[in-house]
Design a protein around this motif. Sequence first.
Motif, mmCIF file in Angstrom:
data_model
loop_
_atom_site.group_PDB
_atom_site.id
_atom_site.type_symbol
_atom_site.label_atom_id
_atom_site.label_comp_id
_atom_site.label_asym_id
_atom_site.label_seq_id
_atom_site.Cartn_x
_atom_site.Cartn_y
_atom_site.Cartn_z
ATOM 1 N N ALA A 247 0.836 -1.199 0.000
ATOM 2 C CA ALA A 247 0.000 0.000 0.000
ATOM 3 C C ALA A 247 0.873 1.252 0.000
ATOM 4 N N ALA A 252 -2.908 3.437 2.277
ATOM 5 C CA ALA A 252 -3.106 2.794 3.574
ATOM 6 C C ALA A 252 -4.093 3.574 4.427
ATOM 7 N N THR A 253 -4.000 4.898 4.382
ATOM 8 C CA THR A 253 -4.933 5.734 5.143
ATOM 9 C C THR A 253 -6.368 5.496 4.676
ATOM 10 N N ARG A 256 -7.572 1.978 5.783
ATOM 11 C CA ARG A 256 -7.896 1.918 7.207
ATOM 12 C C ARG A 256 -9.242 2.549 7.525
ATOM 13 N N SER A 277 0.136 -4.416 2.713
ATOM 14 C CA SER A 277 0.978 -4.081 3.858
ATOM 15 C C SER A 277 1.569 -2.695 3.671
ATOM 16 N N LEU A 278 1.982 -2.105 4.777
ATOM 17 C CA LEU A 278 2.718 -0.840 4.757
ATOM 18 C C LEU A 278 3.775 -0.925 5.844
ATOM 19 N N GLN A 281 3.684 -4.011 8.039
ATOM 20 C CA GLN A 281 2.501 -4.268 8.844
ATOM 21 C C GLN A 281 1.276 -4.513 7.952
ATOM 22 N N VAL A 283 -2.351 -4.188 6.546
ATOM 23 C CA VAL A 283 -3.311 -3.075 6.559
ATOM 24 C C VAL A 283 -4.729 -3.580 6.301
ATOM 25 N N VAL A 298 -10.216 -4.987 7.486
ATOM 26 C CA VAL A 298 -9.221 -3.959 7.795
ATOM 27 C C VAL A 298 -8.622 -4.249 9.167
ATOM 28 N N GLU A 304 -1.287 2.157 15.298
ATOM 29 C CA GLU A 304 -1.891 3.051 14.331
ATOM 30 C C GLU A 304 -2.659 4.177 15.020
#
Length: 304
Positions: A247, A252-253, A256, A277-278, A281, A283, A298, A304
Amino acid sequence: MARKRKGRDISGWLVVDKPAGMTSTSVVNKVRWAFNAKKAGHAGTLDPDATGVLAVALGEATKTVPYITDALKAYTFTVRLGQATNTDDAEGEVIAQSDLRPEDDEIKAALGQFVGDIMQVPPKFSAVKIDGQRAYKLARDGEDVELAARPLWVEELLMTDREDVDHVTLEMTCGKGGYVRSIARDLGQALGCHGHVRELRRIWSGPFDATDGLTIEQIDEMAKQPELDQYLRPIEEGLADLPEVKATPEGATRLRNGNAGMVIASDVDYGEECWASLDGQPVAVGTFKAGELHPSRVFVLPQE
């Protein structure tokens, strides 16, 4: 207002080598207590008398449970020839007997009919639901339980040992929903001698292996101590059968927040399920479409 669940926000997988005589639910409760975790679940029930891999998911890892449940699993088990029981294992009452004992070659030849796509009738004493009730509860009440056959993929079924004339040890690799007790019962019927499971051990489940499992005694010794955390495996191990995409920070934002987000993918096809992943981690899990991941699950991690 919903009551806030007590415990730690801790996420990951713990591989447990389940002992005989303990239910899968009891193992999950033990692990949740030992970690003081808010949430826990397992991927694939083992009968109380079975041993071996029980993969327990904590926190956000519970969102990956379906992928372990659907993964291939391997069992080694011993079949007692010459006797059928009402539970299809050694705990039940003997309901039929035979003096016939097949030769090794006969057993090996019969195994072929249980490999590939097969239809399997679950044991009467199983957790399958009938009109909202568990089959084993109905069977214990003396009701005549009739279960429909279900499809099962068996990748491999091999004879590995013949302890004596009454016992044969087999190893099976199969997909979701397989009942080893049904294999033993049906093999005995096919051989004309009856059969039931005497011992059963799950040696691996998806990416998790029994050799990596902690015993209940080890969990008790390390309970609520920092050293136990080092045995927790990453959430993404539950996603081993899905391709990974990367991501972007902005993607990623969005992911989420439950929205489609931009990802970088190389070997993923349009419409394929994958996980993003980002910075190492996880996501989200979702469907890849035109450079974006459309999330279905999610992950909400503490950092986070």
